[in-house]
Structures are given as C-alpha cells and as structure tokens.
Design a protein around this motif. Sequence first.
Motif, PDB file in Angstrom:
ATOM      1  N   SER A 164       1.822   6.383  16.713  1.00 20.41           N
ATOM      2  CA  SER A 164       0.962   6.689  15.577  1.00 20.41           C
ATOM      3  C   SER A 164       1.714   7.533  14.556  1.00 20.41           C
ATOM      4  N   SER A 165       2.815   8.133  14.938  1.00 18.20           N
ATOM      5  CA  SER A 165       3.564   8.970  14.010  1.00 18.20           C
ATOM      6  C   SER A 165       5.036   8.639  14.117  1.00 18.20           C
ATOM      7  N   VAL A 167       7.724  10.170  12.857  1.00 14.11           N
ATOM      8  CA  VAL A 167       8.668  11.253  13.077  1.00 14.11           C
ATOM      9  C   VAL A 167       8.680  11.620  14.562  1.00 14.11           C
ATOM     10  N   ARG A 488       2.875   5.255  -0.392  1.00 18.78           N
ATOM     11  CA  ARG A 488       2.388   6.577  -0.763  1.00 18.78           C
ATOM     12  C   ARG A 488       2.493   6.785  -2.278  1.00 18.78           C
ATOM     13  N   ARG A 493      -1.292  10.515  -4.539  1.00 19.75           N
ATOM     14  CA  ARG A 493      -1.334  11.423  -3.409  1.00 19.75           C
ATOM     15  C   ARG A 493      -2.415  10.992  -2.420  1.00 19.75           C
ATOM     16  N   GLY A 495      -4.054  11.175   1.665  1.00 20.25           N
ATOM     17  CA  GLY A 495      -4.648  12.254   2.463  1.00 20.25           C
ATOM     18  C   GLY A 495      -3.581  13.255   2.882  1.00 20.25           C
ATOM     19  N   ASP A 496      -3.975  14.502   3.004  1.00 24.77           N
ATOM     20  CA  ASP A 496      -3.015  15.535   3.351  1.00 24.77           C
ATOM     21  C   ASP A 496      -2.597  15.491   4.813  1.00 24.77           C
ATOM     22  N   ASP A 497      -3.364  14.795   5.580  1.00 22.90           N
ATOM     23  CA  ASP A 497      -3.097  14.834   7.010  1.00 22.90           C
ATOM     24  C   ASP A 497      -1.998  13.871   7.434  1.00 22.90           C
ATOM     25  N   ASP A 498      -1.557  13.008   6.497  1.00 20.52           N
ATOM     26  CA  ASP A 498      -0.556  12.039   6.901  1.00 20.52           C
ATOM     27  C   ASP A 498       0.792  12.702   7.068  1.00 20.52           C
ATOM     28  N   PRO A 499       1.496  12.313   8.133  1.00 17.97           N
ATOM     29  CA  PRO A 499       2.849  12.825   8.277  1.00 17.97           C
ATOM     30  C   PRO A 499       3.696  12.323   7.096  1.00 17.97           C
ATOM     31  N   PRO A 500       4.635  13.121   6.617  1.00 22.30           N
ATOM     32  CA  PRO A 500       5.407  12.714   5.456  1.00 22.30           C
ATOM     33  C   PRO A 500       6.251  11.490   5.756  1.00 22.30           C
ATOM     34  N   ARG A 516      -5.408   3.073  16.576  1.00 19.46           N
ATOM     35  CA  ARG A 516      -4.565   4.243  16.711  1.00 19.46           C
ATOM     36  C   ARG A 516      -4.738   4.852  18.099  1.00 19.46           C
TER      37      ARG A 516
END
Lengths: 525, 132, 182
Positions: A164-165, A167, A488, A493, A495-500, A516
């Motif tokens: 799911s992420s 990084v 992105r 911009r 959602g803030d919760d998404d990993p960069p 997920r």
Amino acid sequence: MDNVNALLGGFADVITPMNLLIALLGVTVGTAVGVLPGIGPAMTVALLLPITYGLPVEQSLILFGGIFYGGMYGGSTTSILLNTPGESASVVTALEGNKMAKAGRAAQALATSAIGSFVAGTIATAAIVFVMPQVVDFAVTLGPPEFLAIILVAFVGTAAILGSSRVRGFAALLVGLALGLVGTDFVTGQQRLTFGSPFLADNIDVVVVAVGIFAVGEALWVAAHLRRKAGTVIPVGRPWMSKEDWGRSWKPWLRGTALGFPFGAIPAGGAEIPTFLSYLTERKLTKHPEEFGKGAIEGVAGPEAANNASAAGTMVPLLALGLPTNATAAIIIAAFMSYGIEPGPLLLTKEPDLVWMLVASLFIGNFFLLVLNLPLAPAWAKLLRIPRPYLYAGILFFASMGAYAVNAQPFDLFLLLGLGALGFAMRRFGLPVLPLIVGAILGPLVERKARQALQLTGGDASGLVGGPVAWVCYAFIVAVLVWPLVSRLRRGRGGDDDPPAGGDGENPSPEVELARATTTEGRAS
Amino acid sequence: MTVLVGYLPNPLGEATLRAGVEEARRRSEPLLVLNMSRDDVLVDARRAGVDDLARVERDVSELGVDVEVVQVEEGSDPADVIVGEASARGASVVVIGLRHRTAVGKLIMGSVAQRILLDARCPVLAVKEEVA
Amino acid sequence: MSTEATTAPEGTTPSGAGPLGRVRDRAQLGLCAALALAGVVVVVDASRLGEVTSSNDPVGPRAMPFLVGGALVVVAVLYALDVLRGGVGEAEAGEDVELGHRADWRTVGLLGGAFALNAVLIEPLGWVISGSLLFFLSAFALGNRHHVRGLAIGIALALGTFYAFAIGLGVNLPAGILQGIL
C-alpha cells in the motif's frame, strides 16, 4: 504436442506409490496450515525446507507443490466459517462466504469454493503446460542485460505495486538486498558485511532469512497481540450443492480462472487484484444482485477460482524465468537453489523431467485436494481448536529446528532470533515482507547478472541496457516510479495523508479501501 | 443457594439444561446458567452464541424459574471456572453434561467433567450423553 | 494499526493541516534512523573493500553495496518525509491478532529468552532436551498453564522430530548428552 508428451512423461514419473504418498502428505499439510491461524503456506514451506534436505529433490518439490495448492484450499475454509481469512487472497471470499455460512449455507459455500478451486486449478495448470514453454522459448533468447531488466521489474513490482506504500516496500526490498550482500564476494573472495565473523562469511542462508522473517517474526508478532477470546465456529456438515447452486457457480468459476491466471503469471500480479476483480465482475453480472452482501454464491465461486488460478499462474514466471511473484514461490526458488539447481530460463532445458514432474504433481495434488476437502471439511474445522500456546510454541520449535539443521550452527539460531525481531518490526511498522525475501533471494543473482553483462562489454555501462526487452522493462519501471508524481501534479494538491513517494492517490472509495486492506494483509502469507 | 448448570450449545447441553431446570424447581432455587469458552483457542465448540443464551434465558423464564445466564470468556480451564463459580455463588448443586470419552482421549486431554466431579465442594449431578 | 495510531486512525487529520502536519506514531522515525544507519554501515563496509577490478570483473565487489547502501539512505529520508507528513504504516492484521491494545512485551521477551536458551543449550544438552524446553517455555510464555501437558507435548515433539528427521532423514540435529541413549 511435445508439451503434452512431456507432461505425460511427468505423470509417469509421479505415479509411484512413494511420490503419490508425498503428494498426499503435501496437500494434507498444506490444507492443515491453510486452516490453522497464523501459519501460511510460505511459512510452512520455509519450515520444511531444511528437513527435506534428506529427500530427493523431486520429492521435496512434489511436497512443496502440494503445500502451495493445499494452503489455498485451507485458507478459504477459515474465511467462510470464521470470517477471519488466513490468506490475503481469501479476504474477498470471506465477504460473501461468511454471510452464506451465517445464513446456514456453509456447506454450499465450502462446496463451491472447493469445486471451483479444483476447476480453476486444473484449467490453470493446463494453461501452464502451454504457456510456460512459450515463455521459456522467449526467455532463452534474452541476454544478461534483458534478464537483469526483468528482475528489476520484479523488484519494483513487488516493492511498489503489491504494497500500500511504495516507500515502505522499497525499504523492505533494500533491507533484503543488504542481507543478500552479506558473505564472501563470489568473484574476488572478499568479505562483505561479515564484521569479521566466520559464521557470516558463508553468506546468510536464504532459508534462515525466510524462517526468521516468516515464522519467528510472525510468531512474535502474534504473541504480542494475541486475541484473548474464542470465536464461534459455524457448524458444517459435508459440503454439497444443489442443481441451482451448480448453475450459478460454473460461469463464475470460469471467469475467475480467466482473471486469475494472467495476474498470477505476470511479475507483481498477485492474487489479491484478480480475486477482487472477480468479485466486482460477479456482482455486476449476477442475476441475483439483491443477494450480494448477504451471501451470494457467485461471490464465493468467482474469487475462489481466481485465487487458485492465480496460484497456478505464479508457476509460469517461477519455472520459466526463476522469478518469484509470491512468498511461497520465493521459498520454492530458494529450495531449487539449495539443491544446486539454478532457476531461470534454462531450467526447462536442463531439468525437463523435474519441471514436468512438478507440473504433473500439481494436477494430482489438485485432484487429491478435491477428494480430501469435500468430505473432510468438518474435520479440518476442528483444527481451529488447537490451543494458541501450543500452536505458536510449535512454530518456534520447528523454526529453530529447521534453522539449526541448515548448517548445524547454534550461531544461526541467534541470527534467526535477530531476523525474527526484524520481522516483528516490519509487521509493527507496516513494511511488507515479500520484497525483503525477494531481495534476499534475487539480490545476489542480480549482482552476478549485472557483472556478467558488464563483463561482456568490458565495463561499458551501455551493456546494462541492451535490447528492446530491456528498454520496455526500464520504461515500465520509470512509469511506475514517476506515475504517482505525475498524477499528483495533475490533480494539484491531493490529500495530505498520501505518502510522497506514491500510494493510492484518490479518495478511497469502499472498493479501494478493500483492495488496500487486502494488500496489506497479504504480506504474511 | 442456587442451582448451577454448565451449559453447552449442543444436544447434551440442552439435556443438561432440562435436568437443571427440574432440579431448580424441585429445590425451589434460582437457576444459574453458565457458559464457559476458553480464551486460548481460535474457536471453542463450547462457546454459545448470544442468540443461544438469550433463547435459554427466555425459555427458562417462561417455565417460571428464576434464571440468570452468565457467559465466561476468560481462562483456559472450564473445570476451574465452574468449580470456582459454584463456590463463589454458594451453589447447592452443579449440573453438568458427561460426554463419552475413549480411554486415550481421557489420557491425553483429561476430562473437564471428571475434574468438576472431584473438585466441586457441593453435590454434582451428571447428565449422560446416552440420555441426551 | 499500531498502538499509538489507534487513537488517530487515518483520515482524522484535519484536511487543512500543512504538508508538515502532525507526526503520528513517532516510533516510525526510529525505524527511518535505523534504515539510514544500515545504509551507512553498508557503504562504509564496502569502502574498506579492496577495489579489485579486472577485465573479467569490471565492476568489482564495491558497486552493489554502494548502490544498496546509498539507496537505503535515500529511502530512509523519503520514509522520514512521509512520516513527517503524517504517514502511518498499517500494522499487520491477521486472523489471530488483535491490534486494539498495547503490545505484550512480557510475552515477547519470554519467548525471546526461551529461544536464546535453546540456542545456548542445543549443542551441550542435545536437541531432545533443548527442544522440549523450548516448547514448554514458549507455551508457558504464551499463557499455557497445563504444565505437565505442555512438557509432555514438548518431549513428544522433540523425540518424534529427532527420530524422524535426525535418524530417519539424516538432518543435522545434535544428540548431546543423550548420545548413545537415543
């Protein structure tokens, strides 16, 4: 029809009393561990790997193939009866299957899943017979640069697509690669990351890594968060289906198979996506939409078939390219290597008997599973009553036995404990386990291929990117890495919760949430 | 004083419950229905569902017996829990179901019923499986 | 979901929070530091290798560790950025896992101890004794209170595996002080 002849030869090799017994043992053990909480097929194969060193390679592969298929069947039993899917790929089955069981249709849910698994497994295994040699024919034309590129695709796929992420997936992959570096460099004989320890000079055995991460890490993790209550199991009789159930099941089985096999066969496809797609498809096509969410048989039949077809599909990259696309396949690769057999495109040329026997044993194991599971489902459900302390103590017991048996060094047991702690930390922080194992297994291979590729060109870096296949692979990798950034930027911009470095950008709809959850839970099995 | 019934969600459990109801009527005492499930297994066949327990409470009340239904989900030893609850509530009699076990089964798993029979400080009424 | 993160599940952060929003689950930063440290160790270890290249091996043994170590440091930084922006890794769920409450470190510690004890005792005492102890102590740590039964199962498993695997299949398991008796 060479393939079919070769397969018949494989059948002839499998049908000896001893091999059939081993296949039966494999599917039995596989089903048992699929049913048992906390143990998946990957962990079982890892635990059994060291103790099968005494067996001939053919028999241990028959055993592992049986465990692999058996685990799929067992996992669906628990998701239907308990709503606690043991395998990530069974999450979707639990959606409708458990509802069916609660509505008193447990027998039908188990039947459609067992028969559907058999149908899908048989068709998909037949598909292996035809697809795998084609892939091999193509793969043997590839040089080291192309092959390197394909392995890198597998890396990026397991690290960036399955989890799911991104990084976190890459972090796990790199830790695995670092573990693969430990030991003596195969060309110059220099010691890397051994810190002067003679025990590490001989490389960290992949088996120890797998057992540490899967078995010890999982046991410690579960021990730290043990559920302290018993659930109610839904009582079942012998699975059976009515005529109407058959009528509603056979199309989903076939559609599920068609979805599952290709996803299993591509690197980084996995079983989660096809099972989920199959569920969506069946929900759309059903004549009984009102039953979905309340226990629709199509919602069990389709995903279960997809699940098994995908498991069979993973055999294609495993046997044709030497690429593992799920955890169990990764351990089977390790098993090949421990027998001194190098997995890869040359496997079919060098060891045709072995490969065809393995495929034949999958057919037979699949048949055994149907026979074993239809009448015995109630008996399997009894396994859930094993007290947890004995279950997890047993895992630690077999883990230390196996890890010691690899090299007969107590040092490996301390290493195992350290790797178990690493596995614990990964589960705690949501790092996927599969990329680590894939990195540890394929890392040394990648280095060797890269160095070979450069050797051919005398050190010119262009030696790494030769050939159209390699270009396609690198384009794919770049696309996977860059895509989240592009999407992105396009959406402004998010959602803030998404990993960069990626993650799923869109606002999670229930379906995405489900997918997920599926992928995150997939790491253990 | 109270009559304690160890309840299980199966035919034997229903037979035990019937015997417990009779016993409570005979003694004119309230009935305590106890369902115990272990906390160290994933599923326990002894565990009764919420619906089951509600039905027991309703049925027994309809028979005019003063009933309390308790579900215990902690601990890993049903015998301990039942014996402990019996002495804590000052039970006058404990009613349990007695399942047939093979000699090997007794040896490996022990017997919850046997432990209750030996450890309880009050009379124990055992209902046999054949009767159920 | 991890222990700290349960109080702040995903999506509860106000959408107005800036890019460097509230850090959830600070322990993640420790993991980032560990990853970066691992990267540095890999690079330092590689740099002390002799740079042996030849026409046979133009890359040498240093390239791969440099690459992996460097990438570890980069990923550690990206990971830390993710955490600083409020990212949380979902702790792994499972059919026998209840993530609502704190980790039970006592059990984990006892299990680690039993495991280490086995590693120490396996050669002097042999697998049958150390394995029985491992099973018994692990089951105890996990809450088993039927001590006799636990020990009996442990001994049965250890004896069974010894005969089946060490004697039957030729797997390396030490007999230890029971050499000659078994």
